[in-house]
Design an enzyme around this catalytic site. Structure first.
Site, mmCIF file in Angstrom:
data_model
loop_
_atom_site.group_PDB
_atom_site.id
_atom_site.type_symbol
_atom_site.label_atom_id
_atom_site.label_comp_id
_atom_site.label_asym_id
_atom_site.label_seq_id
_atom_site.Cartn_x
_atom_site.Cartn_y
_atom_site.Cartn_z
ATOM 1 N N TYR A 14 85.585 57.093 -13.177
ATOM 2 C CA TYR A 14 85.366 58.784 -12.753
ATOM 3 C C TYR A 14 83.711 58.927 -12.957
ATOM 4 O O TYR A 14 83.231 59.162 -11.658
ATOM 5 C CB TYR A 14 86.477 59.436 -13.267
ATOM 6 C CG TYR A 14 85.853 60.884 -13.090
ATOM 7 C CD1 TYR A 14 85.871 61.262 -11.649
ATOM 8 C CD2 TYR A 14 85.265 61.512 -14.245
ATOM 9 C CE1 TYR A 14 85.452 62.621 -11.562
ATOM 10 C CE2 TYR A 14 84.894 63.038 -13.938
ATOM 11 C CZ TYR A 14 84.951 63.658 -12.711
ATOM 12 O OH TYR A 14 84.528 64.827 -12.418
ATOM 13 N N THR B 159 79.455 65.848 -12.544
ATOM 14 C CA THR B 159 80.158 65.997 -13.825
ATOM 15 C C THR B 159 79.431 65.597 -15.070
ATOM 16 O O THR B 159 78.557 64.857 -14.663
ATOM 17 C CB THR B 159 81.596 65.177 -13.828
ATOM 18 O OG1 THR B 159 82.162 64.925 -14.934
ATOM 19 C CG2 THR B 159 81.217 63.617 -13.392
#
Length: 330
Positions: free
Chosen positions: A145, A120
């Site tokens: 995250y 990501t």
């Protein structure tokens, strides 16, 4: 013996996983979907085979890799909502980090050494002072995250010399859109991504769309992101699998999948209103924790290493495909 044309897609019933399975099938690969359906959908399984199982089940993963003659693994199975990770971080570390350790142990036991990892742009943290994010920047996530994905990248790096791992970490920017033929699209439960939320407002399923933060250091004060059509992301995975099939030596390679162009929240809202032809209420609210101001990719490495570039990621194509998919589902 592992066969590089046999691909295990862990989390293949999810949004990006389902589109990638379709793209791999179109490219002539044999695919096995492995999913526990905590976030995926049975009707989005397009593989040649399906194994229902959990990421933590190392024994089942090992058995699947061996029985199916898997040569390459694509790992999508993760919790992804950055804001929720700030509120409840432990499940993100348990699934995203410990779950990946389980998968790596299974791969090592089965003698499978080629991995495409779903990473990501959140590993870069808040880098608004940089116009484009390049893979050589230090990892500096600002939420659990992103932290969990950065931890996995560190683990993959350590497995190169120790176990002969050949890994590509595809750092996604904002996945968006839907399959142009309507076979799959975005339908998280609950939905947290901007474009489907705005579309729900246009459909009358929400009474308003909220813009979280209007005072960021961006041109219009709202967050800026690099939106990539999910079919372009799927093509990036096919390119990564092909690259690994020819990779001469163990290595860890992070690669951005982005367009190099950022769009603000306001621009997305305006595009949905224009393409849908529907007006809806927009509410300006305060910032959410863990949201970087701007994330835009430098896409040069994807071009140079994988021969990949986004072809369907203009905002009109993204919103039009997402709108048609949502309307067809009712």
């Amino acid at each position: 013996m592992p066969d590089n044309t046999n691909v295990l897609i862990v989390g293949g019933a999810g949004y990006i996983g389902s589109h990638t399975t379709l793209a791999l099938a179109d490219a002539g690969f044999t695919t096995t979907v492995y999913d526990n359906f905590s976030g995926g959908h049975r009707d989005a399984c397009f593989g040649d085979a399906l194994v229902e199982g959990d990421l933590a089940d190392t024994a089942l993963l090992t058995q699947t890799l061996q029985a199916r003659g898997i040569g390459t693994v694509i790992h999508f199975a993760a919790l992804i909502e950055a804001g929720q990770s700030v509120i409840t971080p432990l499940p993100f570390y348990e699934n995203n980090v410990a779950g990946t350790l389980s998968l790596l142990q299974a791969m090592n036991a089965a003698g499978v050494h080629k991995l495409v990892f779903s990473s990501t742009a959140a590993v870069y943290g808040n880098s608004v002072d940089r116009p484009l994010l390049h893979e050589t920047l230090p990892r500096a996530p600002i939420n659990p995250y992103g932290d969990s994905k950065a931890m996995v990248e560190t683990i993959l790096e350590s497995c190169v010399a120790a176990y002969g791992l050949q890994a590509i970490a595809l750092r996604y920017f904002n996945a968006s859109g839907a399959d142009a033929a309507g076979r799959s699209g975005e339908r998280h439960d609950p939905e947290t991504h901007l474009i489907p939320l705005v579309i729900e407002a246009a459909q009358g399923k929400r009474d308003a769309i909220h813009i979280y933060g209007t005072d960021y250091d961006t041109p219009d004060g709202t967050c800026v992101r690099d939106y990539v059509h999910v079919s372009d992301l799927a093509a990036g995975h096919v390119a990564a699998v092909r690259h690994l099939a020819q990779a001469p030596a163990p290595a860890f390679t992070p690669i951005n999948l982005g367009t190099g162009t950022g769009l603000s929240v306001r621009q997305i809202v305006d595009a949905v209103q224009r393409i849908s032809g529907r007006a809806f209420r927009v509410v300006e609210s305060g910032r959410r924790p863990g949201d970087p101001a701007s994330l835009v990719a430098d896409p040069a490495a994807a071009r140079d290493v994988l021969g990949w570039a986004a072809k369907h990621s203009d905002i009109d194509t993204i919103v039009t495909d997402a709108w048609h998919y949502a309307q067809a589902r009712g």
